[in-house]
Scaffold this active site. Structure first.
Site, mmCIF file in Angstrom:
data_model
loop_
_atom_site.group_PDB
_atom_site.id
_atom_site.type_symbol
_atom_site.label_atom_id
_atom_site.label_comp_id
_atom_site.label_asym_id
_atom_site.label_seq_id
_atom_site.Cartn_x
_atom_site.Cartn_y
_atom_site.Cartn_z
ATOM 1 N N ARG A 98 35.124 75.182 74.725
ATOM 2 C CA ARG A 98 33.739 74.990 75.175
ATOM 3 C C ARG A 98 32.810 74.723 73.995
ATOM 4 O O ARG A 98 31.921 73.881 74.057
ATOM 5 C CB ARG A 98 33.282 76.219 75.975
ATOM 6 N N LYS A 199 26.247 75.621 75.837
ATOM 7 C CA LYS A 199 25.708 76.942 75.483
ATOM 8 C C LYS A 199 24.790 76.752 74.276
ATOM 9 O O LYS A 199 25.043 77.255 73.176
ATOM 10 C CB LYS A 199 26.855 77.921 75.205
ATOM 11 N N GLU A 234 22.263 79.199 88.447
ATOM 12 C CA GLU A 234 22.823 80.383 87.785
ATOM 13 C C GLU A 234 21.674 81.260 87.323
ATOM 14 O O GLU A 234 20.510 80.890 87.442
ATOM 15 C CB GLU A 234 23.689 79.971 86.594
HETATM 16 N N1 PLP Z 1 25.673 80.911 82.268
HETATM 17 C C1 PLP Z 1 24.968 81.135 81.154
HETATM 18 C C2 PLP Z 1 23.668 80.446 80.998
HETATM 19 C C3 PLP Z 1 25.457 82.008 80.169
HETATM 20 O O1 PLP Z 1 24.767 82.243 79.049
HETATM 21 C C4 PLP Z 1 26.701 82.643 80.371
HETATM 22 C C5 PLP Z 1 27.241 83.548 79.374
HETATM 23 O O2 PLP Z 1 28.004 83.226 78.548
HETATM 24 C C6 PLP Z 1 27.423 82.355 81.546
HETATM 25 C C7 PLP Z 1 26.878 81.483 82.475
HETATM 26 C C8 PLP Z 1 28.779 82.925 81.795
HETATM 27 O O3 PLP Z 1 29.736 82.345 80.939
HETATM 28 P P1 PLP Z 1 30.997 83.151 80.466
HETATM 29 O O4 PLP Z 1 31.629 83.687 81.685
HETATM 30 O O5 PLP Z 1 31.840 82.156 79.756
HETATM 31 O O6 PLP Z 1 30.509 84.235 79.577
HETATM 32 C C1 COI Z 2 27.383 86.017 77.310
HETATM 33 O O1 COI Z 2 27.623 86.572 78.386
HETATM 34 O O2 COI Z 2 28.238 85.879 76.423
HETATM 35 C C2 COI Z 2 26.073 85.483 77.021
HETATM 36 O O3 COI Z 2 25.972 84.642 76.165
HETATM 37 C C3 COI Z 2 24.911 86.027 77.695
HETATM 38 C C4 COI Z 2 23.904 86.469 76.685
HETATM 39 C C5 COI Z 2 22.899 85.393 76.472
HETATM 40 C C6 COI Z 2 23.301 87.769 77.102
#
Ligand code: PLP
Ligand code: COI
Length: 360
Positions: A98, A199, A234
């Site tokens: 990612r 991200k 989200e």
């Molecule tokens: N959406 C956003 C905007 C996020 O910052 C995160 C956190 O990382 C997620 C979704 C969930 O992603 P992940 O499950 O890879 O942590």
């Molecule tokens: C994560 O879940 O890893 C995130 O990046 C969320 C964080 C911005 C609190």
């Protein structure tokens, strides 16, 4: 001395003494770990090997591209200690992939999967004493990729820093075990065909204002909608999913972050728990039981998925001033999915997907 070492003013950030940490009261942030890891790439895009150094401020020029033009993205991972005392990292390859996709979109040099893996493992190893005991939380790992070269032109930096820092954390959503959220109707998080799927640091600051307004009104977080206001996107920090009639609906959209927890939950549901999964754009009306879904009523359960959020069940959703109650107790699906996900992450359950890396 590596380029990375020469950029870090080692020792300028003093770690929290282990004896000062109350593992039963971990929040989200606030504790400082002793070491950071990283590497720097110049215009050839080739990163030097990883250095682990004492925590410290990073020196970057005032005209650094990340400061002026937001050429920066990050990742989020967790190192969990199991009941066997061993430390486990989750899906390093997916996080590396990612970050590489985001880097390509932002014209940053991307660390290879091998370099990314080494940086994460070595930084966690160096801070191993700060991985909380089993059941108390996790060591949150924050890899950062930023263009730090000087440029007045809004153009890509010739220098990229890849940096890994860590923080022991408890729960992201504190207080109640369920969260109360508000549907955001005045602000949108991401543009159609924009970079909501990356991200990118710049996706988060615009959420501060609406999120802090919602928190002042007593909500734990916000649920953003898509550009037409009809579908769920989200939260600013996690993905959204719901259960109706035993089916797991996971919200998809081209402008949301493709969560690794979301993907893991879907695979656990389909392959281990025999739960039907619908992974598609999700109508707000379906979530709340409105219009064509009025006969059905609101979701039986809803929750966020994310590295920080893990699986955070939602008690109620406020939309245009009206509260839709989804349940006062954590539902059976959220309970089971969380148990299996955390079970795999901590080594309590087998890892049939080969997701876990044990740190020796
Ligand atoms: N959406 C956003 C905007 C996020 O910052 C995160 C956190 O990382 C997620 C979704 C969930 O992603 P992940 O499950 O890879 O942590
Ligand atoms: C994560 O879940 O890893 C995130 O990046 C969320 C964080 C911005 C609190």
């Amino acid at each position: 001395m590596s380029r990375f070492e020469s950029m870090v003013q080692s020792g300028t950030i003093v770690p929290t003494a282990l004896s000062a940490i109350d593992w039963n009261k971990l929040g989200f942030g606030g504790i400082i770990t002793p070491f950071i890891g990283g590497s720097v790439a110049l215009s050839d895009g080739i990163f030097e090997s990883i250095s682990i150094v004492a925590n410290g401020n990073i020196s970057i020029p005032p005209l650094a591209c990340c400061l002026n033009y937001g050429q920066e993205l990050f990742e989020g991972m967790k190192a969990n200690r199991g009941p066997d005392g061993r430390i486990r990292l989750f899906r390093i390859d997916a996080n590396a992939a990612r970050m590489a996709k985001g880097a390509a979109r932002f014209m940053l040099a991307a660390p290879s999967e091998e370099l990314y893996r080494k940086a994460i493992i070595e930084t966690v190893k160096a801070n191993a004493d700060y991985v909380p005991p089993y059941g108390k939380g996790a060591l949150y790992v924050r890899p950062i990729l930023a263009g730090v070269g000087m440029t007045l032109n809004p153009a890509p930096s010739d220098t990229t820093i890849f940096l890994v820092t860590t923080v022991p954390v408890g729960m992201h959503y504190k207080g109640s075990s369920m969260v109360s959220i508000k549907v955001e109707t005045d602000f949108q998080r991401a543009a159609a065909k924009g970079t909501g799927w990356v991200k990118a640091a710049g996706n988060y600051a615009p959420c501060f204002l609406p999120t802090s307004e919602a928190k002042h009104k007593g909500f734990d977080d916000l649920l953003f909608l898509n550009q037409t206001g009809t579908h769920v996107e989200e939260v600013g920090t996690a993905n959204f999913a719901m259960i109706k009639h035993g089916i797991l609906y996971v919200a998809d959209s081209p402008s949301i972050l493709p969560g690794i927890t979301r993907d893991s939950v879907m695979r656990i549901a389909r392959e281990l728990l025999d739960i039907e999964v619908v992974f598609a754009p999700l109508e707000l009306d379906r979530v709340l039981g409105l219009k064509e879904f009025a006969g059905e009523g609101p979701a039986d359960e809803a929750f966020f998925t994310g590295t920080a959020a893990i699986i955070s069940p939602i008690s109620n959703i406020n939309y245009e001033g009206k509260d839709y109650c989804l349940g006062e107790n954590v539902g059976p699906f959220a309970t089971k999915l969380r148990e299996v996900l955390l079970g795999i992450q901590t080594g309590v359950m087998p890892d049939p997907f080969d997701w876990v890396t044990i740190i020796e």
